[in-house]
Motif scaffolding. Structure first.
Motif: not given
Length: 382
Positions: A141-142, A314-320, A293-297
């Protein structure tokens, strides 16, 4: 008939037959390695050494591999066992083994992401592993921009009462992620948060408490919202105390700073979101492998211009899409995917950095809220 060297063809054929006979005998001996003797003694190899592993039936090996996968501390622990021999490699991809693998087996680093890692996660999700469904759904998804497939995988885990998947779907509904601003469904987000909160998810409890306090997607109920916030703090404290070794708790990791000027984050080291308000300093909870994984990506691969990352580490979610996340209504320098991330980051870091911190108030329940507007303390961007 003789050749120039004086060797007749019939003799050569006999030599060939003897060679073929030796090969057949060696194969027969090797096949006997996997046969369990009637006396219960281990089979004997060609070298004269006993091989106990080959005497074990497949059922026992499957149970052993499932236990290894469920207790592995990292992907290497599980992969090294599978690479021991061909038999373990074959049994290691059995659905029983893959369905029991823990989330730490899927804690891949973004720099090590490959097609084989993707295929392994897909095999585990097909075997019914809810952690694999959730992690692969978050990645698709992200990171891979495969919104439909990622959301369906998270929904597959959510159907099986996976609390992190329920909360992630709630965040998607609150933000309208993967679509437009009109795709937000606040009522669906609150319902998903309520389900995750019932399962004990701390961030979902905190998010639901803010929704009830502010009347965001649900009828306003300040008393009930504060009750959920206190419950989230209590669960957070219980988690910290249960996962921190007693030797560490008695040392310098858990300290008390009664002085007023030390009660607001001036403590060396990462502070716990709850205990930092009271002058205590313990290690922050470890983020989920999917969030790591999201943060490293994002750190390895630059974000699309105009898109931002949730400011909570601690989240790592990017905007879509542009302006999906809401920024701090006081300083405007940080932005968050949810109010739960806002509350956590406020206590861990942003309290000391916000330029107009005096405009924030504490309701006395351990949660710091904003009294700037009637929405949620964050400025929604269009």
């Amino acid at each position: 008939m003789r050749t120039r060297r004086g060797i007749s063809y019939p003799n050569m054929c006999c030599e060939k037959r003897r060679t073929d006979t030796n090969i057949v005998e060696e194969k027969t001996i090797q096949s006997r390695k996997r046969l369990k003797l009637s006396s219960g003694t281990p089979a004997v190899t060609v070298s004269g050494q006993s091989d106990i592993l080959d005497t074990l039936p497949d059922d026992i090996l499957l149970l052993i591999l499932a236990k290894v996968g469920s207790t592995a501390a990292c992907p290497a622990d599980f992969v090294c066992v599978l690479s021991t021999c061909k038999r373990l490699n074959t049994l290691g991809v059995h659905s029983l083994v893959l369905s029991k693998a823990s989330s730490k087996c899927f804690a891949f680093k973004s720099k090590n992401w490959s097609e084989s890692a993707h295929r392994f996660l897909k095999q585990c999700s097909d075997a019914g592993n809810v952690e694999a469904c959730y992690i692969l759904g978050m990645i698709r998804f992200y990171c891979l921009q495969n919104r439909g497939s990622g959301a369906s995988l998270m929904a597959k885990a959510a159907v099986k009462s996976h609390a992190p998947a329920l909360y992630s779907l709630a965040v998607i509904q609150f933000n309208g992620s993967g679509g437009s601003k009109k795709d937000k469904d606040l009522r669906a987000g609150v319902a998903l948060c309520a389900r995750a909160a019932f399962l004990g998810h701390i961030n979902a409890l905190r998010e639901l408490g803010h929704c009830l306090q502010d009347g965001y997607g649900v009828r306003q109920n300040i008393a009930e919202g504060r009750r959920f916030l206190v419950q989230a703090n209590a669960r957070e404290l219980a988690t910290v105390l249960s996962t921190t070794p007693s030797a560490v708790m008695s040392g310098n990791c858990l300290t008390w700073n009664p002085l007023p000027h030390l009660r607001h984050g001036n403590v060396v080291g990462p502070g716990c979101p709850l205990l930092s308000d009271f002058g205590c300093n313990v290690s922050a909870p470890e983020p989920h492998p999917s969030n790591r994984f999201l943060t490293d990506w994002v750190s390895d691969k630059a974000l699309t211009p105009g898109l931002r990352l949730c400011s909570h580490t601690g989240c790592g979610r990017p905007e879509t899409r542009k302006h999906e996340f809401r920024r701090c209504s006081v300083c405007g320098a940080v932005n968050y995917c949810s109010r739960a991330c806002q509350a956590l980051d406020w206590k861990m870091r942003h309290k000391m950095e916000c330029t107009q911190a005096e405009r924030w108030v504490d309701d006395g329940d351990g949660e710091v809220n904003v009294n700037i507007n009637d929405d949620d303390g964050m400025v929604a961007e269009s």
